[in-house]
Design an enzyme around this catalytic site. Structure first.
Site, PDB file in Angstrom:
ATOM      1  CE  LYS A   1     -31.283 -20.478   0.892  1.00  0.00           C
ATOM      2  NZ  LYS A   1     -31.344 -20.786  -0.552  1.00  0.00           N
TER       3      LYS A   1
HETATM    4  P1  NAD Z   1     -20.700 -20.190  -4.070  1.00  0.00           P
HETATM    5  O1  NAD Z   1     -20.242 -20.058  -2.690  1.00  0.00           O
HETATM    6  O2  NAD Z   1     -20.290 -21.392  -4.861  1.00  0.00           O
HETATM    7  O3  NAD Z   1     -20.250 -18.928  -4.932  1.00  0.00           O
HETATM    8  C1  NAD Z   1     -20.438 -17.625  -4.545  1.00  0.00           C
HETATM    9  C2  NAD Z   1     -19.359 -16.818  -5.259  1.00  0.00           C
HETATM   10  O4  NAD Z   1     -19.612 -15.438  -5.071  1.00  0.00           O
HETATM   11  C3  NAD Z   1     -17.953 -17.076  -4.711  1.00  0.00           C
HETATM   12  O5  NAD Z   1     -17.043 -17.219  -5.781  1.00  0.00           O
HETATM   13  C4  NAD Z   1     -17.637 -15.815  -3.922  1.00  0.00           C
HETATM   14  O6  NAD Z   1     -16.258 -15.512  -3.898  1.00  0.00           O
HETATM   15  C5  NAD Z   1     -18.397 -14.789  -4.731  1.00  0.00           C
HETATM   16  N1  NAD Z   1     -18.727 -13.579  -4.003  1.00  0.00           N
HETATM   17  C6  NAD Z   1     -19.114 -13.419  -2.713  1.00  0.00           C
HETATM   18  N2  NAD Z   1     -19.320 -12.138  -2.444  1.00  0.00           N
HETATM   19  C7  NAD Z   1     -19.069 -11.473  -3.593  1.00  0.00           C
HETATM   20  C8  NAD Z   1     -19.126 -10.123  -3.966  1.00  0.00           C
HETATM   21  N3  NAD Z   1     -19.502  -9.193  -3.092  1.00  0.00           N
HETATM   22  N4  NAD Z   1     -18.803  -9.779  -5.253  1.00  0.00           N
HETATM   23  C9  NAD Z   1     -18.429 -10.727  -6.156  1.00  0.00           C
HETATM   24  N5  NAD Z   1     -18.371 -12.014  -5.848  1.00  0.00           N
HETATM   25  C10 NAD Z   1     -18.688 -12.381  -4.593  1.00  0.00           C
HETATM   26  O7  NAD Z   1     -22.275 -20.035  -4.018  1.00  0.00           O
HETATM   27  P2  NAD Z   1     -23.363 -20.423  -5.105  1.00  0.00           P
HETATM   28  O8  NAD Z   1     -23.962 -21.705  -4.686  1.00  0.00           O
HETATM   29  O9  NAD Z   1     -22.817 -20.276  -6.479  1.00  0.00           O
HETATM   30  O10 NAD Z   1     -24.436 -19.291  -4.821  1.00  0.00           O
HETATM   31  C11 NAD Z   1     -24.360 -18.006  -5.429  1.00  0.00           C
HETATM   32  C12 NAD Z   1     -25.740 -17.400  -5.466  1.00  0.00           C
HETATM   33  O11 NAD Z   1     -26.587 -18.287  -6.197  1.00  0.00           O
HETATM   34  C13 NAD Z   1     -26.402 -17.206  -4.106  1.00  0.00           C
HETATM   35  O12 NAD Z   1     -27.216 -16.060  -4.148  1.00  0.00           O
HETATM   36  C14 NAD Z   1     -27.257 -18.431  -3.973  1.00  0.00           C
HETATM   37  O13 NAD Z   1     -28.329 -18.237  -3.081  1.00  0.00           O
HETATM   38  C15 NAD Z   1     -27.704 -18.586  -5.401  1.00  0.00           C
HETATM   39  N6  NAD Z   1     -28.192 -19.924  -5.713  1.00  0.00           N
HETATM   40  C16 NAD Z   1     -27.366 -21.007  -5.667  1.00  0.00           C
HETATM   41  C17 NAD Z   1     -27.880 -22.241  -5.958  1.00  0.00           C
HETATM   42  C18 NAD Z   1     -27.023 -23.463  -5.979  1.00  0.00           C
HETATM   43  O14 NAD Z   1     -27.556 -24.562  -6.249  1.00  0.00           O
HETATM   44  N7  NAD Z   1     -25.733 -23.377  -5.760  1.00  0.00           N
HETATM   45  C19 NAD Z   1     -29.231 -22.396  -6.288  1.00  0.00           C
HETATM   46  C20 NAD Z   1     -30.037 -21.270  -6.340  1.00  0.00           C
HETATM   47  C21 NAD Z   1     -29.496 -20.035  -6.050  1.00  0.00           C
END
Ligand code: NAD
Length: 420
Positions: A110
């Site tokens: 990471k």
């Molecule tokens: P992203 O940036 O697209 O979305 C994150 C969302 O969360 C945004 O809309 C943001 O406004 C919102 N957010 C941030 N803080 C917040 C809070 N305190 N309360 C409510 N909403 C809040 O990111 P993503 O890629 O969707 O990632 C989200 C989670 O999923 C993370 O934990 C990430 O590690 C995990 N994840 C993502 C992927 C991927 O492929 N995108 C894969 C595995 C895990």
């Protein structure tokens, strides 16, 4: 206004606590345990970047390779003001177990940079990204360590990293990152892979628990890439998404939000708040909303001892990494909530990243439906593998997933002969 009640938990401590629970359940030899618990490599870098106002700002970043026992390290890069080394170490550790749970030939890594991309121009972001890519260059490569997008990074950021890396070799090397634009060797289906994988595990969980998806009430915390796409697929399959939130606020409609319209609205306005036909609620109300399915899809520690008791859901589908602290886990388990743990639930992203890497290495690209079918097969097989351990060992789903992942990493470590 803070959007979640409390956030000051150390994710790495939680990762270690969960590791110990699973290692105990596996009765893992203490030498092997010590060998696989800590990260193999940790790099901290300082990144001077000329900002648009002419001043130089020095950012701090990290790249952690937790394990390469089963293959090259694999894991996203996060740009966020709260990035710390411990957070990156926790996320790298989870990546190791996650890749092993879905049985893809990668280890865990990471990266992260402490910055606020929302306050930076595209030029500043490009300079920061290229500087960061140069700084971690000795660690990354298609056979060594393959970054991908995470919170507040996207396919454009991956394109800059791919270009910076390729410049040092003199020819294009698409396999150095995944989550790239399609035009640069990205995979069809990668953008929606995490949300789709969350949906696939929810299909399996609903079937196991005899909860009809049709009409099931769904709450999504974090309407970003993972959360909005999971919501879209649930909506398309007649579940009723009643509440959603992002970093600016929460919206609620007891009759169900029109998810395609909410996605379009967020694209246009930059947030979910004031979505026509919805009413505003607080983050605390959102988490406590009675529902069948809660999807935490924002950041770590969304649910802690302090607010876990208030949850009224049958299933928690962890789209985010580490959204429940170990204390919250225990409280929810005692309440009989079925948890689809992060290292299983959100593994669709890394699974299609693996497909992207395979396609790049072979220079042969697949159709979207082919990607979806393969992904569904991986997610449902992995769900059943974890469920079997959950039922036979009478442990929670998180411990079961950790037992599967940690067990496979321990086996690979011993087979490689690293064991004295
Ligand atoms: P992203 O940036 O697209 O979305 C994150 C969302 O969360 C945004 O809309 C943001 O406004 C919102 N957010 C941030 N803080 C917040 C809070 N305190 N309360 C409510 N909403 C809040 O990111 P993503 O890629 O969707 O990632 C989200 C989670 O999923 C993370 O934990 C990430 O590690 C995990 N994840 C993502 C992927 C991927 O492929 N995108 C894969 C595995 C895990």
């Amino acid at each position: 206004m803070p959007i979640t009640a409390v956030v000051e938990k150390n994710a790495y401590e939680a990762a270690m606590e969960n590791f110990d629970l699973a290692a105990d359940a596996l009765e893992l030899d203490h030498n092997v345990r010590n060998m696989i618990k800590s990260p193999e490599r940790v790099l901290t870098v300082h990144l001077p970047v000329r900002m648009d106002n002419g001043k130089i700002h020095t950012f701090q970043g990290h790249r952690v390779q937790h394990s390469t026992a089963r293959g090259p390290a694999k894991g996203g890069i996060r740009y966020h003001p709260h990035v710390t080394l411990d957070e990156v170490k926790a996320l790298a550790t989870w990546m190791t177990w996650k890749c092993a749970v879905v049985n893809i030939p990668f280890g865990g890594g990471k990266g992260g940079v402490t910055c606020n991309p929302k306050e930076m121009s595209q030029v500043e972001l490009e300079h920061l990204t290229r500087r960061y890519a140069s700084a971690i260059l000795p660690l990354i490569g298609p056979a060594q360590d393959i970054p991908a997008p995470d919170v507040y990074t996207n396919s454009q950021v991956m394109a800059w990293i791919m270009d910076t890396y390729s410049m040092t070799k003199g020819y294009p090397i698409p396999g150095v990152v995944t989550g790239k634009p399609i035009a640069l060797g990205g995979s069809l289906g990668r953008n929606e892979a995490t949300g789709r994988g969350v949906f696939n595990t929810l299909q399996s969980a609903c079937e196991h628990l005899h909860i009809p998806m049709k009409g099931a009430r769904v709450v999504v915390q974090g309407f970003g890439n993972a959360g909005s796409i999971a919501a879209q697929l649930l909506h398309a399959n007649e579940a009723c998404v009643i509440a959603a939130s992002d970093s600016k606020g929460c919206v609620y409609n007891p009759k169900g939000l029109d998810i395609p319209a909410l996605i379009a609205y967020k694209e246009k306005t930059g947030g979910v708040i004031k979505f026509p036909g919805s009413e505003p609620i607080t983050p605390e109300q959102l988490l406590a909303m009675p529902c069948e399915i809660l999807v935490p899809a924002a950041l770590e520690n969304a649910v802690q001892a302090e607010n876990a008791e208030a949850l009224h859901t049958k299933i928690v589908a962890e789209a985010a990494n580490g959204p429940l602290t170990p204390e919250a886990d225990r409280i929810l388990e005692a309440k009989g909530v079925f948890i689809i743990p992060d290292i299983l639930c959100n593994a669709g992203g890394v699974t299609v990243s693996y497909f992207e890497w395979v396609q790049d290495e072979q220079h042969l690209f697949w159709e979207a439906q082919d990607v979806y079918n393969r992904l569904e097969r991986v997610m449902k097989t992995s769900f059943n593998d974890v469920l079997k351990i959950h039922l036979t060992h009478k442990v929670g789903m998180r411990t079961a997933a950790n037992m599967l992942g940690i067990g496979r990493v321990a086996e690979a470590t011993v087979l490689r002969g690293l064991y004295p």
